[in-house]
Scaffold this active site. Structure first.
Site, PDB file in Angstrom:
ATOM      1  N   TYR A   1       9.892 -14.045   5.038  1.00 12.06           N
ATOM      2  CA  TYR A   1       8.457 -13.967   5.267  1.00 12.06           C
ATOM      3  C   TYR A   1       8.050 -15.192   6.099  1.00 12.06           C
ATOM      4  CZ  TYR A   1       7.903 -10.525   1.425  1.00 12.06           C
ATOM      5  OH  TYR A   1       7.971  -9.422   0.612  1.00 12.06           O
TER       6      TYR A   1
ATOM      7  N   GLY B   1      -0.391   1.805   0.539  1.00  8.69           N
ATOM      8  CA  GLY B   1       0.007   3.217   0.592  1.00  8.69           C
ATOM      9  C   GLY B   1       0.706   3.535   1.896  1.00  8.69           C
TER      10      GLY B   1
ATOM     11  N   PHE C   1       3.345  -2.123  -1.669  1.00  2.00           N
ATOM     12  CA  PHE C   1       2.470  -1.180  -0.965  1.00  2.00           C
ATOM     13  C   PHE C   1       1.611  -0.361  -1.928  1.00  2.00           C
ATOM     14  CE2 PHE C   1       6.101  -1.116   2.294  1.00  2.00           C
ATOM     15  CZ  PHE C   1       5.617  -2.234   2.944  1.00  2.00           C
TER      16      PHE C   1
END
Length: 299
Positions: free
Chosen positions: A71, A224, A220
């Site tokens: 990240y 989504g 998520f």
């Protein structure tokens, strides 16, 4: 349950309940570090703002931070932001990371061989300023196409025996991957994409993890179908309607539904926005009725 920003400010992560990751107690609302390094349009995040968000998360009772060495952006590293904001770390703070994927300085992706996993673990240790990692998830490349994970997971199990890792998990996996890993070493969590609208086999996998006493950690859950790009522009009618009934945002409703799926489900919503952080934590106190849960599952 209905609340506005005034009352949600008084809600802490403790209101979401807790779960045991091995011998580590975490609150069910955690924090994901993926969104700390840059804004949705790719521009750099504000360092002081996002370190402030991390500190505020801990003040609100969050004690489960999910991060990874991969990240990073051209100017920010999530692990180093976590280190800067939170070290020296509180005794009850659990930091979870992932290995398997790697990125070179240009941002290009590569996948570690079993022999390269120790280097990835050591990089996380260096960036976080720790002598061991609380939880390390083995992230697999493509769930549907990945074959045996035994060699990779076995390499991590050796690092656990050596004391570099306290507990192990798996990410982006199928049930057969979990069974294969559990035959090698204890598994405390499964981290998979999951949320309203997930297919039936993912609902079944979540339930099976609960039956085995393994945490299920969705990513998520808010985004989504938007995945890395963030939440979809339009939520379904049922989501919007029930969010209005409870006086919350669709994102909060999505988090509350996710947590309703079982006491072993842990949420790790990420944000660099202080207001969104408060809303995410407050979602842990929102309780949906059985009828509302059924409506959302059918949506």
């Amino acid at each position: 349950m209905t609340y506005g920003m005034t009352s949600s400010d008084r809600i802490t992560a403790a209101d979401s309940g807790s779960w045991q990751l091995g011998d580590l107690t975490v609150r069910r609302i955690g924090f994901g570090a993926m969104r700390l390094t840059h804004l949705a349009d790719g521009s750099p995040s504000d360092r002081d703002r996002v370190t402030g968000v991390l500190r505020r998360a801990v003040e609100l009772g969050v004690n489960h931070i999910d991060t990874a060495a991969f990240y990073f952006s051209a100017t920010r590293s999530a692990n180093e932001l976590v280190n800067r904001a939170l070290a020296p770390y509180a005794d009850d703070l659990v930091i979870t990371t992932k290995v398997g994927p790697g990125r070179d300085p240009s941002g290009e992706w590569w996948w570690a061989t079993p022999g390269q996993l120790r280097g990835q673990v050591e990089e996380n240790l260096r960036q976080l300023g720790r002598d061991h990692l609380d939880v390390v998830n083995l992230r697999v490349p493509r769930q549907a196409e990945t074959g045996s994970i035994a060699e990779h997971f076995g390499a991590l199990a050796e690092l656990r025996t050596a004391g570099l890792i306290r507990h192990l998990g798996v990410s982006n996996v199928r049930p057969d991957h979990l069974a294969e890993a559990r035959a090698i070493a204890p598994v405390v969590c499964v981290q998979n994409a999951y949320g309203i609208g997930s297919p039936a086999e993912e609902h079944a996998f979540l339930d099976a993890c609960g039956e085995q006493g393994i945490a299920f950690v969705p990513f998520f859950a808010i985004a989504g179908a938007g995945r890395e790009a963030g939440a979809v522009a339009e939520d379904g009618e049922t989501v919007r309607e029930l969010a209005l009934v409870h006086g919350v945002s669709p994102a909060q409703l999505r988090l509350a539904w996710t947590l309703s799926r079982g006491s072993h489900v842990l949420a790790i919503p990420g944000t660099g926005n202080p207001g969104h952080l408060v809303e995410n934590v407050a979602a842990g106190a929102l309780r949906l009725s059985a009828e509302e849960i059924a409506r959302l599952e059918a949506a």
